[in-house]
Write an enzyme that holds these catalytic residues in place. Structure first.
Site, PDB file in Angstrom:
ATOM      1  N   ASP A 100       0.824  -1.206   0.000  1.00 30.81           N
ATOM      2  CA  ASP A 100       0.000   0.000   0.000  1.00 30.81           C
ATOM      3  C   ASP A 100       0.860   1.259   0.000  1.00 30.81           C
ATOM      4  OD1 ASP A 100      -2.193   1.489   2.533  1.00 30.81           O
ATOM      5  OD2 ASP A 100      -1.896   1.935   0.393  1.00 30.81           O
ATOM      6  N   ASP A 286      -1.639   5.622  -5.191  1.00 34.14           N
ATOM      7  CA  ASP A 286      -2.023   4.801  -4.041  1.00 34.14           C
ATOM      8  C   ASP A 286      -2.450   3.397  -4.453  1.00 34.14           C
ATOM      9  OD1 ASP A 286      -4.539   5.134  -1.383  1.00 34.14           O
ATOM     10  OD2 ASP A 286      -2.911   3.697  -1.750  1.00 34.14           O
TER      11      ASP A 286
HETATM   12  C1  LIG Z   1      -5.325   0.170   2.278  1.00 27.56           C
HETATM   13  C2  LIG Z   1      -6.645   0.250   2.999  1.00 27.56           C
HETATM   14  S1  LIG Z   1      -7.579   1.605   2.412  1.00 27.56           S
HETATM   15  C3  LIG Z   1      -8.478   1.172   1.153  1.00 27.56           C
HETATM   16  N1  LIG Z   1      -8.131   0.197   0.329  1.00 27.56           N
HETATM   17  N2  LIG Z   1      -9.523   1.894   0.974  1.00 27.56           N
HETATM   18  C4  LIG Z   1      -7.368  -1.028   3.059  1.00 27.56           C
HETATM   19  C5  LIG Z   1      -6.993  -2.138   2.316  1.00 27.56           C
HETATM   20  C6  LIG Z   1      -7.672  -3.306   2.456  1.00 27.56           C
HETATM   21  C7  LIG Z   1      -8.746  -3.358   3.338  1.00 27.56           C
HETATM   22 CL1  LIG Z   1      -9.616  -4.848   3.571  1.00 27.56          CL
HETATM   23  C8  LIG Z   1      -9.143  -2.251   4.053  1.00 27.56           C
HETATM   24  C9  LIG Z   1      -8.456  -1.083   3.914  1.00 27.56           C
HETATM   25  C1  LIG Z   2      -4.895   7.066   1.533  1.00 32.87           C
HETATM   26  C2  LIG Z   2      -6.010   6.096   1.280  1.00 32.87           C
HETATM   27  S1  LIG Z   2      -5.966   4.776   2.478  1.00 32.87           S
HETATM   28  C3  LIG Z   2      -4.606   3.886   2.085  1.00 32.87           C
HETATM   29  N1  LIG Z   2      -4.221   3.717   0.853  1.00 32.87           N
HETATM   30  N2  LIG Z   2      -3.954   3.341   3.112  1.00 32.87           N
HETATM   31  C4  LIG Z   2      -7.369   6.692   1.413  1.00 32.87           C
HETATM   32  C5  LIG Z   2      -7.562   7.847   2.157  1.00 32.87           C
HETATM   33  C6  LIG Z   2      -8.841   8.334   2.274  1.00 32.87           C
HETATM   34  C7  LIG Z   2      -9.905   7.663   1.649  1.00 32.87           C
HETATM   35 CL1  LIG Z   2     -11.523   8.264   1.819  1.00 32.87          CL
HETATM   36  C8  LIG Z   2      -9.693   6.494   0.916  1.00 32.87           C
HETATM   37  C9  LIG Z   2      -8.415   6.000   0.805  1.00 32.87           C
END
Ligand SMILES: C[C@@H](SC(=N)N)c1ccc(Cl)cc1
Ligand SMILES: C[C@@H](SC(=N)N)c1ccc(Cl)cc1
Length: 393
Positions: A100, A286
């Protein structure tokens, strides 16, 4: 505490040099656990290369190659291409991890997670190679409302053959339902900037921050693909993975993200469809977010999609399955990055509707170039600058 170092005699190490393969190590970088300074798991040749350089001697090519780590690891689309799954080892566990670039914590389900919460998951067990950071904790919340928290250990982490033996591992003592119910992934490996790591009382370094100085180049390349496995490359770029040249643009890391600006965008491939003189779009690259999220684009884009509408019951823009949505292009430097319209036909929902891969980012406060965008490009994350590079797949 300064890492314990072992004085090397050039003679002893040159025996290592002689033993090195004539052809430079080009794929996974394996480690001979020769007595090397603690914390930095690197090939003994790295010390020899350093010694040669220190005394002004030319570094023999086989020594130089072995001293500069590179590695690659496959990443596979999960269910509905909502995330990409990468196998890494943490201590003696092999875990399915979501790499990530939008966060900076490496965390995993662990033997500290209640058995009911880690059901169906592989998990990290602190063992002989681990050390607990007493009194250290972590607690992270993600954009989709998911969260996790726990304790902190250091242990050996290997990603695509690149290894670091004092990596901070954030062992979950609890995780929200988005994670406990998602048995595709056992944790996350954050590759954003270490400035946003959540460990208290002292933030810890990401895996990339720990290994980047020992990589051939302090970079990683990302090839996410639609409907096929892709790759994370560490320490090098692989020109078989993209066409044309890589175009780089500056990164603003002030918020801890790989944030960059596209000078403009256009909808549809032919010129009459293009949104002329559009405003610029600043967002983060991202890999941990599924979709492409930006408010300024959604109106201009869905205006060009027959039957598109915002459907509050579906929580976003949808359009009829019979519609083929237009491509969406971004101007980055002199390069045009194009997302094929079929990637924006993201998922079937309701009766005969498609949920768009481009959605609003309202309320987030930043735009997100998530997987829907990234899977059309080979993206190079370069810590020198920092900068980010794009090339068409
Ligand atoms: C990296 C974060 S944020 C995101 N993907 N919206 C994440 C990944 C997988 C799960 Cl299951 C939950 C949250
Ligand atoms: C920065 C990512 S979360 C991640 N990639 N760990 C993100 C932030 C805010 C929203 Cl609303 C959705 C996704």
């Amino acid at each position: 505490m300064a890492p314990s170092t072992v004085a090397f005699s050039l003679v002893a190490l040159s025996a290592v040099a002689a033993a090195l393969p004539a052809t430079p190590a080009s794929q996974g970088f394996s480690l001979q656990q020769v007595a090397v300074p603690k914390g930095v798991a690197r090939h003994p040749a790295a010390h020899l290369a350093k010694a040669y350089s220190k005394y002004g001697a030319a570094v023999p090519s086989n020594v130089a190659a072995a001293a500069a780590a590179t590695g690659s690891v496959t990443t596979t689309p999960g269910q509905g291409e909502e995330e990409y799954i990468t196998k890494i080892t943490v201590g003696d566990a092999t875990l399915n991890i979501d790499i990530d670039t939008g966060s900076a914590d490496l965390w995993a389900f662990s033997s500290l997670t209640p058995a009911s919460e880690r059901k169906g998951h592989n998990y990290y067990k602190p063992g002989s190679s681990s050390k607990k950071l007493e009194g250290y904790t972590w607690d992270i919340s993600y954009g989709d409302g998911s969260s996790a928290s726990g304790d902190v250990y250091t242990d050996t982490v290997k990603v695509g053959g690149v290894s670091f033996d004092k990596q901070a591992i954030e062992a979950a003592t609890k995780a929200s339902s988005e994670f406990t119910q998602n048995t595709e992934i056992d944790g996350l490996l954050g590759l954003a900037f270490s400035s946003i790591n959540t460990v208290s009382p002292k933030p810890q370094k990401t895996f990339f921050d720990n290994v980047k100085d020992y990589l051939s180049k302090p970079i990683f390349g990302v090839l996410l693909k639609h409907g096929a496995p892709g790759v994370y490359d560490f320490g090098f770029t692989d020109d078989s993975k993209y066409t044309g040249e890589i175009t780089y643009t500056d990164v603003d890391d002030s918020e801890g993200f790989w944030s960059f600006t596209a000078d403009g965008y256009s909808v549809g491939s032919s010129s009459e469809d293009s949104v002329s003189a559009s405003e610029s779009v600043t967002g983060i690259a991202d890999t941990g977010t599924t979709l492409l999220l930006d408010d300024s684009i959604v109106d201009a884009y869905y205006k060009k999609v027959d039957g598109a509408e915002y459907d509050s019951s579906q929580g976003g823009y949808v359009f009829p399955s019979s519609t083929t949505p237009p491509d969406l292009s971004f101007k980055i430097g002199g390069y045009t990055a194009t997302v094929p319209g079929k990637y924006i036909a993201f998922a079937s929902v309701g009766s005969d509707q498609i949920y768009g891969g481009l959605q609003s980012n309202s309320g987030i406060g930043l735009s997100i170039f998530g997987d829907v965008f990234l899977k059309s490009q080979y993206v190079v994350f370069d810590s020198e600058g920092p900068q980010i590079g794009f090339a068409a797949q």
